[in-house]
Write a protein that holds these residues in place. Structure first.
Motif, PDB file in Angstrom:
ATOM      1  N   GLY A 149      -8.651 -24.159  21.915  1.00 22.55           N
ATOM      2  CA  GLY A 149      -7.567 -24.965  22.438  1.00 22.55           C
ATOM      3  C   GLY A 149      -6.427 -24.170  23.026  1.00 22.55           C
ATOM      4  N   PHE A 150      -6.384 -22.863  22.751  1.00 26.69           N
ATOM      5  CA  PHE A 150      -5.313 -22.014  23.272  1.00 26.69           C
ATOM      6  C   PHE A 150      -5.798 -21.074  24.381  1.00 26.69           C
TER       7      PHE A 150
ATOM      8  N   ASP B  63     -10.972 -21.787  32.123  1.00 26.19           N
ATOM      9  CA  ASP B  63     -10.738 -20.912  33.271  1.00 26.19           C
ATOM     10  C   ASP B  63     -10.298 -19.518  32.827  1.00 26.19           C
ATOM     11  N   ALA B  64      -9.549 -19.443  31.727  1.00 25.18           N
ATOM     12  CA  ALA B  64      -9.144 -18.142  31.190  1.00 25.18           C
ATOM     13  C   ALA B  64     -10.357 -17.395  30.646  1.00 25.18           C
TER      14      ALA B  64
ATOM     15  N   TYR C 185     -10.470 -14.341  19.255  1.00 20.35           N
ATOM     16  CA  TYR C 185      -9.759 -15.405  19.986  1.00 20.35           C
ATOM     17  C   TYR C 185      -8.363 -14.974  20.456  1.00 20.35           C
ATOM     18  N   GLY C 186      -8.366 -13.844  21.177  1.00 22.03           N
ATOM     19  CA  GLY C 186      -7.116 -13.332  21.725  1.00 22.03           C
ATOM     20  C   GLY C 186      -6.565 -14.261  22.805  1.00 22.03           C
ATOM     21  N   VAL C 187      -5.280 -14.528  22.732  1.00 24.44           N
ATOM     22  CA  VAL C 187      -4.633 -15.460  23.659  1.00 24.44           C
ATOM     23  C   VAL C 187      -4.052 -14.704  24.847  1.00 24.44           C
ATOM     24  N   GLY C 188      -4.301 -15.218  26.050  1.00 25.50           N
ATOM     25  CA  GLY C 188      -3.679 -14.653  27.240  1.00 25.50           C
ATOM     26  C   GLY C 188      -4.256 -13.329  27.695  1.00 25.50           C
ATOM     27  N   ILE C 189      -5.449 -12.990  27.261  1.00 28.18           N
ATOM     28  CA  ILE C 189      -6.048 -11.729  27.693  1.00 28.18           C
ATOM     29  C   ILE C 189      -6.335 -11.749  29.196  1.00 28.18           C
TER      30      ILE C 189
ATOM     31  N   CYS D 220      -5.861 -14.086  17.162  1.00 30.52           N
ATOM     32  CA  CYS D 220      -4.899 -14.945  17.857  1.00 30.52           C
ATOM     33  C   CYS D 220      -3.929 -14.059  18.653  1.00 30.52           C
ATOM     34  N   LEU D 221      -2.649 -14.133  18.394  1.00 29.82           N
ATOM     35  CA  LEU D 221      -1.704 -13.194  18.989  1.00 29.82           C
ATOM     36  C   LEU D 221      -2.163 -11.767  18.733  1.00 29.82           C
ATOM     37  N   GLY D 222      -2.666 -11.513  17.537  1.00 29.17           N
ATOM     38  CA  GLY D 222      -3.162 -10.189  17.199  1.00 29.17           C
ATOM     39  C   GLY D 222      -4.345  -9.765  18.047  1.00 29.17           C
TER      40      GLY D 222
END
Length: 232
Positions: free
Chosen positions: A171-172, A176-177, A144-148, A122-124
């Motif tokens: 879901g996070f 498109d990301a 499932y890294g967010v905002g990579i 996640c954040l990690g």
């Protein structure tokens, strides 16, 4: 199996807590387990214990220590999930990377100058990508890294091998990301991406409603082989 112990910051003027699990014999290498937004909770400790049983020194730094001491939250409790989101918004990610770098130094010294890897969730997972780009970590894994997708400009700095686990219905992390991640990273010589069709964020959590046993087992087996190849 493990216990909380203090580790010095990069500046050396203070300490922060880390969960440290040691193998029974000499460590093959060290693995830093980077927390979700829920802190160093039972699931993160269990992951450290797993790596220790596999022969690695495993360390999970409490990265939220500056904003909230001893964060230990349950993703399945709505109030605690909201608390976790609030803490994430207060968290300085750049400072977090410096604490991870301090953990790398501690880990490397603890294994007599041997190799150090990291795995984050996640954040990690996002922090694992940042760690791969900004430190001398020997191998990195992101679940499932967010905002990579917003960090792709740093990918040129990743010099050591990295693996990303991407659930396609996260879901996070919208489609498109995910597409941007593939476009920006598929040709990177050091990065391997795996998609998990129909899976959602948190599918490899050790405990709770988010876990998908089949997908978690597959992703974890890939991670184990990856660390065996790049850390041992």
């Amino acid at each position: 199996m493990g216990e909380m112990k203090p580790v010095k910051t990069l500046s050396g003027d203070t300490e922060f807590p880390c969960y440290i699990a040691k193998p029974n014999g000499p460590a093959k290498a060290a693995i830093i387990v980077i927390q979700e937004i829920f802190g160093v909770n039972a699931g993160i400790k269990a992951k450290c214990d797993h790596w220790a049983k596999a022969g690695y020194l495993a360390i999970a730094p409490d990265l939220f220590w500056r904003v909230n001491a001893d964060t230990d939250l349950d993703a399945d409790v709505p109030e605690e999930f909201q608390t976790a989101l609030d803490l994430m918004n207060k968290f300085d990610q750049d400072q977090g990377i410096r604490d991870i770098e301090a953990t790398i130094h501690f880990a490397r010294n603890s294994v007599n100058g041997g190799k150090v890897g990291c795995v984050g969730y996640c954040l990690g997972g996002r922090l694992a990508f940042m760690t791969a780009a900004r430190t001398d970590i020997n191998a990195s894994v992101a679940y499932y890294g967010v905002g990579i997708d917003s960090l792709l400009r740093e990918s040129h700095a990743i010099a050591h091998d990295m693996m990303l686990h991407i659930p396609t219905t996260d879901g996070f992390v919208p489609a498109d990301a995910q597409a941007a991640m593939h476009e920006g990273l598929d040709d990177h010589p050091k990065i391997t991406l795996y998609d998990y069709e129909g899976l959602d964020h948190g599918f490899a959590a050790e405990f709770g409603n988010r876990r998908d046993e089949t997908a978690a087992s597959l992703a974890d087996s890939r991670t184990e082989e990856f660390f065996k190849a790049h850390l041992e």
